[in-house]
Design a protein around this motif. Structure first.
Motif, short mmCIF file in Angstrom:
data_model
loop_
_atom_site.label_atom_id
_atom_site.label_comp_id
_atom_site.label_asym_id
_atom_site.label_seq_id
_atom_site.Cartn_x
_atom_site.Cartn_y
_atom_site.Cartn_z
N TRP A 53 0.68 -0.98 -0.20
CA TRP A 53 0.33 0.39 0.00
C TRP A 53 0.96 1.04 -0.23
O TRP A 53 0.54 2.10 -0.14
N LEU A 54 2.36 1.38 0.88
CA LEU A 54 3.19 1.93 0.63
C LEU A 54 3.89 2.44 -0.56
O LEU A 54 3.69 3.36 -0.92
N LEU A 55 4.16 0.89 -1.13
CA LEU A 55 5.55 1.08 -2.40
C LEU A 55 4.61 1.47 -3.16
O LEU A 55 4.66 1.77 -4.07
N ALA A 56 2.92 0.70 -3.85
CA ALA A 56 2.09 0.70 -4.90
C ALA A 56 2.05 2.34 -5.85
O ALA A 56 2.55 2.86 -7.00
N PRO A 57 2.12 2.85 -5.11
CA PRO A 57 1.89 4.49 -6.03
C PRO A 57 3.13 4.97 -6.46
O PRO A 57 3.62 5.83 -7.19
N ARG A 58 4.46 5.15 -5.20
CA ARG A 58 5.89 5.32 -5.69
C ARG A 58 6.15 4.33 -7.46
O ARG A 58 6.51 5.30 -7.61
N LEU A 59 5.95 3.83 -7.34
CA LEU A 59 6.28 2.39 -8.04
C LEU A 59 5.51 3.17 -9.47
O LEU A 59 6.22 2.89 -10.67
N ARG A 60 4.55 3.10 -9.75
CA ARG A 60 3.48 3.37 -10.53
C ARG A 60 3.85 5.12 -11.22
O ARG A 60 4.04 5.64 -12.26
N LYS A 61 4.25 6.12 -10.07
CA LYS A 61 4.43 7.13 -10.71
C LYS A 61 6.10 7.09 -11.42
O LYS A 61 6.53 8.09 -11.98
N TRP A 62 7.01 5.84 -10.88
CA TRP A 62 9.01 6.47 -11.54
C TRP A 62 8.69 5.54 -12.29
O TRP A 62 9.35 5.53 -13.57
N LEU A 63 7.24 4.27 -12.37
CA LEU A 63 7.22 4.14 -13.80
C LEU A 63 6.39 4.77 -15.24
O LEU A 63 6.95 4.49 -16.76
N ARG A 64 5.54 5.84 -14.22
CA ARG A 64 5.25 6.95 -15.24
C ARG A 64 6.33 7.82 -16.48
O ARG A 64 6.01 7.92 -17.05
N ARG A 65 7.45 7.71 -15.38
CA ARG A 65 8.50 8.87 -15.83
C ARG A 65 9.74 8.16 -16.17
O ARG A 65 10.38 8.70 -17.26
N ARG A 66 9.07 7.25 -17.06
CA ARG A 66 10.54 6.27 -18.00
C ARG A 66 9.73 6.32 -19.41
O ARG A 66 9.01 5.68 -20.42
N GLN A 67 10.45 7.29 -19.78
CA GLN A 67 10.56 7.65 -21.76
C GLN A 67 11.89 6.22 -22.09
O GLN A 67 12.63 6.10 -22.04
N GLY A 68 11.37 6.24 -23.57
CA GLY A 68 12.10 5.16 -23.85
C GLY A 68 12.43 4.00 -23.76
O GLY A 68 12.57 3.14 -23.97
N TRP A 69 11.56 3.96 -22.86
CA TRP A 69 11.02 1.92 -22.38
C TRP A 69 10.74 1.08 -23.56
O TRP A 69 9.17 1.95 -24.06
N PRO A 70 11.06 0.20 -24.22
CA PRO A 70 9.85 -0.96 -24.59
C PRO A 70 9.25 -1.60 -24.19
O PRO A 70 8.48 -1.25 -22.59
#
Length: 445
Positions: A53-70
């Motif tokens: 519950w604590l880590l999931a939102p942070r991981l989602r935000k981190w994934l949204r900032r990944r530009q150019g990933w396949p």
């Protein structure tokens, strides 16, 4: 009357054995020496839930900032977020098991190890099931694998097999149990999945072959797919003991009936095979059939997909392409000749007009310079001369009307710059009698 009673007794015995094994498994779990392990497992579940519950939102935000990933990497990251509770529980449970086995007896962490094993198996199956493209098929395989893994890890597989085998249907000497049917379904499912993987590999391999035309590549791919799927069903039916000889006779009789009822469908299928064999059309060709003009996007078993310039996709039955007159603008090559007709005044030198028209056509980018345009006189009328300008293009899929319009605009600009007159119809009305009174009629006229 004895056979149904015996079958009922077998079902009752198998169900009783399954319940006894299940009861024994839970009794072993609830032994006093394992109560502490149960509380430990429950604590790890709650802790994993809070951490996720604590880590999931942070991981989602981190994934949204990944530009150019396949895409596959982003999908894997999304799966990690979705299964974060299970991942955290498995990691913490195995950590507890390893620590406890270093400082105490292995039996004191056996239940925690079993819970960690089940969680790891469920997690591995969830990730491996993502390799299946079809969503419904992926869901069925995932749940079936989960159920089997849990039963296997709990030691309930033998009891479950006996229960499923007791649920059987007998027709004469043929006996079909639920266990056999599930095995056959699993075999057919795995073989069909394998056939699709092989078909895709063959398709990718053929697409890199320069010796095969696109039409032959499609034909070979479809033949491989049909053969592999047929073998999958045949092996699956043999796995449950079905005699394929009887099915062959029955399918022949049914096929005759379906041939009359599905005449159009069969005709389209056969026409599709003919199209693939004679190579009359192939993906990428520009064709016109009636009022439809576009390029072929895909060759199907029943129809051909034709995409027009305005984005419409027409699904033309294969039979129409075989029996009707089809204009293939790129059958043997991509060169297409277009005609543009215009008129000029009789007072302009025809040699000069022809030269200006040819040079104007060459200013259009899509007009091929290596195939020099020509301009001919086609007729003489009162006050004007009729011309036809012929030029070549090699990209008919980009449209014909637009290139004609560009050539007309180039002609207009060139004629304006060189003083060439474009005649237009003129009418003169002459009044021969100015007397507005009506004519008089004389008797006898």
């Amino acid at each position: 009357m004895n056979e149904p009673a015996a079958t009922s007794d077998q079902i009752i015995d198998a169900a009783g054995g399954f319940w006894h094994q299940l009861d024994l498994t839970f009794r072993l779990m609830l032994l006093p020496s394992r109560i502490n392990q149960i509380w430990t497992v429950l604590f790890l579940i709650v802790l994993a839930h809070l951490l996720a519950w604590l880590l999931a939102p942070r991981l989602r935000k981190w994934l949204r900032r990944r530009q150019g990933w396949p895409k596959w990497r982003l999908r894997t990251g999304l799966m990690v977020v979705q299964r974060l509770r299970l991942i955290l529980f498995s990691a913490m449970a195995w950590t507890v098991v390893l620590v406890m086995r270093q400082i105490t007896w292995p039996s004191l962490s056996q239940l925690i190890a079993e819970a960690a094993t089940i969680a790891t198996a469920i997690l591995a199956i969830a990730f491996l099931a993502r390799l299946i493209v079809n969503s419904l098929f992926r869901r069925v395989v995932r749940w079936a694998a989960w159920i089997w893994a849990v039963l296997y890890l709990l030691g309930l597989t033998d009891a479950t097999y006996r229960l499923l085998d007791s649920l059987a249907l007998g027709i004469g000497s043929f006996r079909l149990s639920l266990l056999t049917a599930l095995k056959a379904l699993a075999v057919i499912t795995l073989l069909i999945a394998g056939s699709r993987l092989i078909t895709r590999a063959v398709s990718r391999r053929l697409s890199t072959s320069a010796s095969l035309t696109p039409t032959m590549q499609v034909l070979v791919t479809k033949l491989v797919q049909v053969i592999l799927i047929t073998l999958a069903f045949a092996i699956g039916l043999r796995a449950i003991g079905v005699d394929l000889t009887g099915i062959a006779v029955f399918s022949g009789a049914v096929g005759v009936g379906l041939g009359f009822g599905l005449q159009k469908v069969v005709s389209n299928l056969v026409s599709g095979i003919i199209i693939l064999l004679d190579k009359s059309i192939k993906p990428g060709d520009v064709i016109s059939l009636g009022d439809t003009f576009g390029w072929i996007d895909a060759l199907g078993a029943r129809y051909v997909s034709v995409v027009t310039r305005d984005g419409k996709e027409y699904l033309i039955p294969n039979e129409d392409l075989v029996t009707s007159q089809v204009v293939n603008w790129s059958h043997t090559n991509d060169f297409v000749r277009l005609d543009v007709e215009f008129t000029a005044s009789c007072g302009d030198d025809p040699h000069k007009v022809s030269k200006i028209a040819i040079n104007a056509a060459l200013t259009v980018k899509r007009v091929l310079a290596q195939r020099t345009p020509v301009c001919w006189i086609t007729g003489l009328e009162e006050g004007r001369i009729q011309y036809v300008l012929r030029f070549w293009i090699s990209d008919a899929q980009r449209g014909l009307t637009n290139v004609r319009g560009q050539v007309f605009l180039a002609l207009w600009d060139a004629f304006q710059d060189n003083g060439i007159t474009i005649p237009f119809p003129q009418r003169e009305v002459r009044l021969l009698n100015d007397d507005p009174s009506p004519p008089k009629f004389i008797a006898g006229d």
